[in-house]
Write an enzyme that holds these catalytic residues in place. Structure first.
Site, PDB file in Angstrom:
ATOM      1  N   ARG A  47      51.736  66.281  63.047  1.00  0.00           N
ATOM      2  CA  ARG A  47      50.571  66.914  63.668  1.00  0.00           C
ATOM      3  C   ARG A  47      49.348  66.151  63.193  1.00  0.00           C
ATOM      4  O   ARG A  47      49.441  65.315  62.322  1.00  0.00           O
ATOM      5  CB  ARG A  47      50.500  68.417  63.400  1.00  0.00           C
ATOM      6  N   GLY A  48      48.197  66.468  63.820  1.00  0.00           N
ATOM      7  CA  GLY A  48      47.002  65.674  63.548  1.00  0.00           C
ATOM      8  C   GLY A  48      46.903  64.625  64.651  1.00  0.00           C
ATOM      9  O   GLY A  48      47.885  63.926  64.923  1.00  0.00           O
ATOM     10  N   ASP A 241      40.250  66.389  67.545  1.00  0.00           N
ATOM     11  CA  ASP A 241      41.411  66.124  68.409  1.00  0.00           C
ATOM     12  C   ASP A 241      40.992  65.504  69.724  1.00  0.00           C
ATOM     13  O   ASP A 241      41.794  64.842  70.389  1.00  0.00           O
ATOM     14  CB  ASP A 241      42.176  67.420  68.662  1.00  0.00           C
ATOM     15  N   ASN A 251      38.296  70.619  67.627  1.00  0.00           N
ATOM     16  CA  ASN A 251      39.039  70.513  66.360  1.00  0.00           C
ATOM     17  C   ASN A 251      39.711  71.867  66.095  1.00  0.00           C
ATOM     18  O   ASN A 251      39.576  72.816  66.876  1.00  0.00           O
ATOM     19  CB  ASN A 251      38.114  70.104  65.212  1.00  0.00           C
ATOM     20  N   LYS A 252      40.433  71.921  65.013  1.00  0.00           N
ATOM     21  CA  LYS A 252      41.217  73.114  64.667  1.00  0.00           C
ATOM     22  C   LYS A 252      40.393  74.391  64.780  1.00  0.00           C
ATOM     23  O   LYS A 252      39.237  74.426  64.378  1.00  0.00           O
ATOM     24  CB  LYS A 252      41.755  72.926  63.238  1.00  0.00           C
TER      25      LYS A 252
END
Ligand code: MRU
Length: 350
Positions: A47-48, A241, A251-252
């Site tokens: 992930r990432g 992302d 982003n998250k």
């Protein structure tokens, strides 16, 4: 500096460190097809955003080697189409995935047919190498714009994991800036937000930073505003992302709240990401698809149900921070203050 085999080629197949079980278990899994790789991406083995791009590129290569075992196909694009589709659909928000596939795809027609698998593997290795280099540059550029705290150590808050584990395995983007500051001789203390529901901060960021000997303090996400209001945080650095053409950055989930809070308390808010994370096809953040993840990530913790039975659940995995809340956008090509469409465009063509 610790390096991680996030997505690497070993003995003719893809190997990925299983990030779901870190930090308690350090195990790698093998992948022999695009289908298996796509499942690994979907299940968060890797992930990432940049790491997903690297994994997808190796997933394309491993698929070509798998197909070539039955002989060179009449048409490489036709033979690879199902695998490419699975990879492309494995996760929707991180644009690095699509970027990596778009880089691999033309090679199916521009390479002599019998050389396609090796050519794809070479390209995947190049993507991984370039990711290392980009992260090192991001670290150097970002470290230059961190607030001056004199003799006092700088306290940097981060959210999720935008470190070695989220990239090609060595430096990271947001954590690349942290490492860049350490490399400059600065004393750094990191506040890692736990990052509910998948706990990338608690499990991954804290683990990888402590392995490098970087002082790290873990907080739950709802403690961030309190620390910002008390002047404990000197700056916030996150990864992304997907960055839209106007500088809005996905982003998250939880990042947006930190950005709003940072502005309220006049704390610099940095977004660190490689150029491959910029999506010029997304005019602004409203065009970025937001992944909805399984409800079980919210209802369960460590495999045990914590939520009331039958409760409805919403689990968006990302949010979008408007460009106006970003103090610095940091890329391998340099930094821009307060990103705008014009500045993003100039950065890409610089
Ligand atoms: O759901 P994840 O763990 O893939 O989300 C990762 C993030 O949001 C990271 O901050 C982002 O991909 C940048 S990684 C350098």
């Amino acid at each position: 500096m610790t390096g991680f085999a996030v997505a690497v080629w070993v003995d003719g197949h893809l190997s990925m460190l299983d990030q779901r079980v870190l930090p308690h278990e350090v195990i790698s899994r093998n992948y022999y097809s695009a289908e298996e790789t796509a499942q690994g991406i979907k299940d968060m083995v890797v992930r990432g955003a940049p790491a997903i791009g690297c994994a997808a590129a190796f997933g394309v290569a491993v698929e070509a080697f798998r197909i070539a075992k039955q002989g060179v196909p009449a048409s490489w694009p036709a033979a690879m189409a199902p695998g490419l589709k699975l990879l492309e659909e494995s996760r929707p928000t991180a644009v690095n995935l699509r970027w990596a596939l778009e880089r691999m795809r033309p090679l199916l027609t521009t390479t002599p047919p019998e050389e396609v698998p090796q050519r794809l593997l070479d390209e995947a290795q190049a993507i991984l190498r370039e990711d290392h280099e980009a992260c090192m540059q991001i670290g150097r550029h970002g470290a230059r714009v961190l607030p001056d705290t004199g003799e006092r150590p700088i306290t940097i808050m981060t959210h999720c994991n935008a470190g070695a584990l989220a990239t090609g395995g060595v430096y990271g983007t947001a954590l690349g800036v942290v490492r860049g500051a350490v490399d400059l001789g600065r004393k750094v203390r990191v506040i890692a937000c736990e990052t509910r529901p998948f706990l990338q901060g608690a499990r991954l960021t804290a683990w990888e930073l402590l392995q490098d000997g970087i002082a790290t303090t873990l907080i739950t996400d709802n403690m961030a505003a309190h620390l910002m209001s008390r002047g404990v945080i000197d700056c916030v650095i996150v990864g992304s992302d997907r960055v839209a053409a106007n500088g809005d950055a996905a982003n998250k989930i939880g990042t947006l709240g930190h950005a709003i809070c940072a502005r309220r308390y006049d704390i610099p808010f940095l977004v660190a990401a490689p150029i491959s994370t910029i999506d010029l096809q997304a005019a602004d953040g409203s065009h970025i698809p937001i992944e909805e993840r399984p409800a079980s990530e919210v209802t369960h913790l460590g495999g045990k149900r914590i939520a009331a039975p039958d409760v409805a659940v919403h689990n968006p995995a990302f949010d979008v921070t408007p460009a106006e809340l970003i103090t610095w956008f940091v890329s391998e090509k340099g930094v821009i203050a307060e990103p705008t469409r014009e500045k993003i465009s100039a950065l890409i063509s610089s």
